[in-house]
Structure formats: structure tokens, C-alpha cells
Design a protein around this motif. Structure first.
Motif, PDB file in Angstrom:
ATOM      1  N   GLU A   1       0.699 -20.475  -7.573  1.00 34.08           N
ATOM      2  CA  GLU A   1      -0.703 -20.124  -7.745  1.00 34.08           C
ATOM      3  C   GLU A   1      -1.501 -21.396  -8.002  1.00 34.08           C
ATOM      4  N   LEU A   2      -2.502 -21.640  -7.177  1.00 36.70           N
ATOM      5  CA  LEU A   2      -3.360 -22.804  -7.393  1.00 36.70           C
ATOM      6  C   LEU A   2      -4.211 -22.553  -8.628  1.00 36.70           C
ATOM      7  N   VAL A   3      -4.401 -23.587  -9.420  1.00 32.45           N
ATOM      8  CA  VAL A   3      -5.199 -23.474 -10.640  1.00 32.45           C
ATOM      9  C   VAL A   3      -6.475 -24.285 -10.485  1.00 32.45           C
ATOM     10  N   ALA A   4      -7.326 -24.227 -11.507  1.00 33.60           N
ATOM     11  CA  ALA A   4      -8.661 -24.831 -11.412  1.00 33.60           C
ATOM     12  C   ALA A   4      -8.649 -26.323 -11.100  1.00 33.60           C
ATOM     13  N   ASP A   5      -7.692 -27.070 -11.659  1.00 37.75           N
ATOM     14  CA  ASP A   5      -7.657 -28.511 -11.417  1.00 37.75           C
ATOM     15  C   ASP A   5      -7.151 -28.786 -10.009  1.00 37.75           C
ATOM     16  N   PRO A   6      -7.908 -29.504  -9.194  1.00 37.77           N
ATOM     17  CA  PRO A   6      -7.443 -29.816  -7.835  1.00 37.77           C
ATOM     18  C   PRO A   6      -6.087 -30.514  -7.865  1.00 37.77           C
ATOM     19  N   GLY A   7      -5.210 -30.083  -6.994  1.00 37.01           N
ATOM     20  CA  GLY A   7      -3.893 -30.700  -6.905  1.00 37.01           C
ATOM     21  C   GLY A   7      -2.879 -30.144  -7.879  1.00 37.01           C
ATOM     22  N   HIS A   8      -3.236 -29.134  -8.658  1.00 39.84           N
ATOM     23  CA  HIS A   8      -2.329 -28.545  -9.639  1.00 39.84           C
ATOM     24  C   HIS A   8      -1.991 -27.115  -9.233  1.00 39.84           C
ATOM     25  N   ALA A   9      -0.818 -26.671  -9.616  1.00 39.10           N
ATOM     26  CA  ALA A   9      -0.406 -25.299  -9.333  1.00 39.10           C
ATOM     27  C   ALA A   9       0.503 -24.797 -10.442  1.00 39.10           C
ATOM     28  N   ALA A  10       0.479 -23.496 -10.651  1.00 41.12           N
ATOM     29  CA  ALA A  10       1.422 -22.845 -11.566  1.00 41.12           C
ATOM     30  C   ALA A  10       2.527 -22.244 -10.708  1.00 41.12           C
ATOM     31  N   ILE A  11       3.770 -22.527 -11.060  1.00 38.05           N
ATOM     32  CA  ILE A  11       4.913 -22.051 -10.279  1.00 38.05           C
ATOM     33  C   ILE A  11       5.723 -21.107 -11.150  1.00 38.05           C
ATOM     34  N   ARG A  12       5.995 -19.916 -10.617  1.00 36.67           N
ATOM     35  CA  ARG A  12       6.754 -18.916 -11.355  1.00 36.67           C
ATOM     36  C   ARG A  12       7.963 -18.506 -10.530  1.00 36.67           C
ATOM     37  N   ASN A  13       9.098 -18.438 -11.183  1.00 39.71           N
ATOM     38  CA  ASN A  13      10.348 -18.063 -10.532  1.00 39.71           C
ATOM     39  C   ASN A  13      10.774 -16.699 -11.058  1.00 39.71           C
TER      40      ASN A  13
END
Length: 73
Positions: free
Chosen positions: A47-59
Motif C-alpha cells: 500500500e502506497l503511503v503519503a510520503d512519496p517513495g514509501h509503502a506499507a508492506i503486509r504479509n
């Protein structure tokens, strides 16, 4: 207090033309994730988050394995 770590990885196109992405994780990061129950071939939610270039990854696979192991003991 735990210090935050940061890794920059690039999503590569799967060579089979499926449109899937492949993450080649640094060994240090992979060792930490494997200790938490991650396995090669797990499907990740990214899931892309507010900060450009950052993402939350869930397994979710690792989460299910962890829940299953808890219920068995």
C-alpha cells in the motif's frame, strides 16, 4: 528504543509476463523478516503511503501461519 532501518528496493517485472512484481530483498532485511515467519513465495499486500517513495508492506501468509501456530499450542 529500537532504531528505524531503511532499505530501498526496486520492484522488478516477473519474467513470465504475468504482471507480477518481484522484490529482491537485502540479506539483512530478509533475515529479519524470515525470523518473523516470512517465507519465499509469500504474497504481499503493498500500500502506497503519503510520503512519496514509501509503502506499507503486509504479509498475510506469515500472519496466518503465526495465528495457526498460536492456536495449535
Amino acid at each position: 528504543m529500537t532504531s528505524l532501518k531503511r532499505w530501498i528496493v526496486e520492484v522488478q517485472d516477473s519474467p513470465d509476463g504475468s504482471g507480477d512484481g518481484i522484490l529482491q530483498l537485502p540479506d539483512e532485511l530478509w533475515n529479519e523478516l524470515a525470523a518473523q515467519g516470512w517465507e519465499i513465495g509469500d504474497v504481499l499486500d503493498i500500500e502506497l503511503v503519503a510520503d512519496p517513495g514509501h509503502a506499507a508492506i503486509r504479509n498475510r501468509y506469515a500472519e496466518c501461519r503465526r495465528l495457526s501456530a498460536t492456536r495449535k499450542s
